[in-house]
Design an enzyme around this catalytic site. Structure first.
Site, mmCIF file in Angstrom:
data_model
loop_
_atom_site.group_PDB
_atom_site.id
_atom_site.type_symbol
_atom_site.label_atom_id
_atom_site.label_comp_id
_atom_site.label_asym_id
_atom_site.label_seq_id
_atom_site.Cartn_x
_atom_site.Cartn_y
_atom_site.Cartn_z
ATOM 1 N N GLU A 81 -22.550 -11.688 29.710
ATOM 2 C CA GLU A 81 -21.980 -12.433 31.245
ATOM 3 C C GLU A 81 -20.428 -13.433 31.514
ATOM 4 O O GLU A 81 -20.787 -13.853 29.804
ATOM 5 C CB GLU A 81 -23.365 -12.735 31.814
ATOM 6 C CG GLU A 81 -24.516 -12.055 32.068
ATOM 7 C CD GLU A 81 -25.414 -12.263 32.690
ATOM 8 O OE1 GLU A 81 -25.500 -13.248 33.309
ATOM 9 O OE2 GLU A 81 -25.969 -11.160 33.211
ATOM 10 N N HIS B 154 -23.270 -20.082 43.203
ATOM 11 C CA HIS B 154 -23.588 -18.178 42.242
ATOM 12 C C HIS B 154 -22.022 -18.396 43.013
ATOM 13 O O HIS B 154 -21.282 -18.146 44.115
ATOM 14 C CB HIS B 154 -24.480 -17.500 42.160
ATOM 15 C CG HIS B 154 -24.108 -16.426 41.940
ATOM 16 N ND1 HIS B 154 -23.229 -15.854 41.043
ATOM 17 C CD2 HIS B 154 -25.041 -16.458 40.131
ATOM 18 C CE1 HIS B 154 -23.561 -14.542 40.552
ATOM 19 N NE2 HIS B 154 -24.549 -15.278 40.075
ATOM 20 N N ARG C 53 -19.644 -19.878 35.748
ATOM 21 C CA ARG C 53 -19.613 -20.004 37.042
ATOM 22 C C ARG C 53 -19.061 -20.851 38.362
ATOM 23 O O ARG C 53 -18.096 -20.541 39.164
ATOM 24 C CB ARG C 53 -21.301 -20.222 37.325
ATOM 25 C CG ARG C 53 -22.022 -18.854 36.946
ATOM 26 C CD ARG C 53 -23.178 -18.981 37.213
ATOM 27 N NE ARG C 53 -24.146 -18.093 36.501
ATOM 28 C CZ ARG C 53 -25.672 -18.039 36.656
ATOM 29 N NH1 ARG C 53 -26.214 -18.388 37.085
ATOM 30 N NH2 ARG C 53 -25.873 -16.640 36.761
ATOM 31 N N HIS D 15 -27.081 -21.830 44.553
ATOM 32 C CA HIS D 15 -28.054 -20.776 43.405
ATOM 33 C C HIS D 15 -29.175 -21.332 42.932
ATOM 34 O O HIS D 15 -30.072 -20.998 42.581
ATOM 35 C CB HIS D 15 -26.908 -20.100 42.723
ATOM 36 C CG HIS D 15 -27.835 -18.623 41.803
ATOM 37 N ND1 HIS D 15 -28.376 -18.233 42.482
ATOM 38 C CD2 HIS D 15 -27.500 -18.518 40.456
ATOM 39 C CE1 HIS D 15 -29.577 -17.308 41.162
ATOM 40 N NE2 HIS D 15 -28.480 -17.407 40.098
ATOM 41 N N ARG E 173 -25.062 -24.565 34.487
ATOM 42 C CA ARG E 173 -26.288 -24.034 34.259
ATOM 43 C C ARG E 173 -25.373 -22.088 33.350
ATOM 44 O O ARG E 173 -24.526 -21.603 34.361
ATOM 45 C CB ARG E 173 -26.609 -23.476 34.585
ATOM 46 C CG ARG E 173 -27.915 -22.394 33.658
ATOM 47 C CD ARG E 173 -29.381 -21.702 34.094
ATOM 48 N NE ARG E 173 -28.743 -21.226 35.971
ATOM 49 C CZ ARG E 173 -29.006 -20.105 35.871
ATOM 50 N NH1 ARG E 173 -28.641 -19.232 35.066
ATOM 51 N NH2 ARG E 173 -28.803 -19.150 36.972
#
Length: 437
Positions: free
Chosen positions: A112, A227, A268, A329, A364
């Protein structure tokens, strides 16, 4: 006000709370409560997966990826603890019955945004549901664990010795004191405070407001992750997340002219900033996400939940682009805890998104949330196991009771809690902006 007693009270039934309960000794009476239905925690909504250290050669890369995503504001010891414990957590989940993706060579790993290597275990695009649902099944099998729904924490009970339980609003509206040797806050984040969020609406940061009222320190409360990709919709309610795994498998972001405008595998916050910039430039409320680089069979097998949701909104991702927009998010901040999830108040612990041990820094890294919540939930369980024997339940039951009249107006109190958290976030932002002047 009636009184109930238990060895450990856990507020929340997400992955952190459940894994904590499962790691407590079987001779302890454990009561878990949740504000809504037991399966309406954000842990059930996690799509992408859970990270696992592949081998010793992967450690430096995984560590650097986590630090870089967090803008190097992470607590380095927390990061190392999490990474080193990842294999143990993954193996325990497999023992519990979690069905991670496999092929003829064994476990399958995906990649990811922000990761330099494929190190993420997954179950289709509903990994959170698979993990948390399995943990719930195992918890329901334990005779020492009781789980009750539709019970809200109204306050904590405190004296000079520390925390000795909570005040709870029961399903019938009555108030009850739940007295405990140790109290564990696993209440989730703050998404319900935001108009656009991937979180359940009832998750509004009550534990943070209660902590503030009891002078329990918070940390990084203004570190709130947006997000980059949620399915754009004009319908009210929670936004549906389009997992980072989709971009990890080759999906690309396009502007209004269907031209690619950024590197989709950046952390992100970087991708979110690029999308906002493009939306402003194009004067559009969304950008396009194209899955044209992903084989149709892989879309259907790896992302069936996303596929179904898109179809319900009128889009077929195997044939066309889908509109996406950033939304709140995840909460990197929370109640300040040490590496064993202890707060500054004796006998009070916080785990999962409610807590902040600094592991995520300012942002994160994808698929670190489920891992972090379980690693530090287990450490809290181990610490509590060595603490409870020295606490007398008889003494706890003789402590002063709460003032019932303070909690009668629950709707008003919830609104007050929301304002307390929002004001604290604004205050922290203001302080940091002054530092920059």
């Amino acid at each position: 006000m009636t009184k109930k007693q238990t060895d450990v009270i856990i507020v929340g039934t997400g992955a952190a709370g459940l894994y904590h309960a499962l790691n407590l000794p079987g001779n302890l009476n454990v009561l878990m409560i949740t504000k809504d239905a037991v399966d309406r925690s954000d842990s059930f909504l996690a799509q992408g997966g859970i990270c696992m250290l592949r081998d010793e050669e992967d450690f430096a890369g995984y560590f650097e990826d986590t630090m870089r995503a967090g803008h190097y504001e992470n607590d380095r010891e927390s990061v190392e603890i999490m990474i080193r414990a990842s294999g143990e957590v993954a193996n325990r989940l497999i023992e519990y019955g979690v069905d991670f993706e496999r092929d003829e060579n064994g476990l399958v790993f995906t990649k990811e945004g922000g990761h330099s290597r494929a190190r993420i275990l997954f179950h289709k695009d509903i990994t959170g549901k698979e993990i948390t649902g399995t943990l719930l099944e195992r918890a329901n099998e334990r005779e020492n664990i009781t789980i009750l729904e539709h019970i809200a924490m109204v306050d904590i009970l405190e004296d000079a010795d520390g925390c000795y339980g909570i005040v709870a609003k029961m399903p019938d509206g009555e108030l009850q004191e739940i007295r405990a040797k140790c109290t564990v806050l696993a209440c989730g984040g703050i998404g319900g405070l935001y108009r656009h969020t991937t979180n359940f609406r009832h998750i509004t940061g009550d534990a943070l407001a209660i902590a503030i009222r009891h002078n329990i320190p918070l940390q990084h409360i203004d570190y709130i992750q947006i997000h980059p990709t949620t399915l754009y919709s004009e319908k009210p309610g929670r936004r549906f997340l389009i997992s980072e795994s989709v971009r990890g498998e080759g999906a690309i972001l396009l502007d209004k002219n269907k031209q690619r405008f950024c590197n989709e595998l950046q952390p992100r916050d970087v991708v979110t900033a690029e999308i906002h910039k493009q939306m402003e430039k194009d004067e559009t409320p969304f950008v396009w996400l194209s899955m044209e680089n992903i084989p149709e069979e892989e879309i259907r097998s790896h992302f069936p939940n996303i596929m179904q949701q898109c179809l319900e909104e009128g889009y077929d991702p195997t044939k066309e682009c889908i509109p996406v927009v950033p939304a709140q998010h995840y909460f990197m901040g929370g109640i300040q805890v040490d590496h064993d999830s202890r707060t500054r108040m004796e006998h009070l612990y916080a785990v999962g998104e409610t807590s902040c041990n600094g592991v995520h820094g300012k942002n994160r890294l994808a698929s670190n949330s489920l891992l972090e919540s379980m690693v530090f939930a287990k450490r809290a369980a181990e610490k509590i196991a060595g603490e409870v024997d020295g606490i007398s339940m008889e003494d706890i039951m003789q402590k002063p009771g709460a003032e019932e009249d303070k909690y009668r107006d629950w709707d008003g109190l919830q609104q007050e809690y929301r304002q307390i958290v929002l004001q604290e976030i604004e205050k922290e932002n203001s302080v940091k902006n002054q530092r920059l002047l």
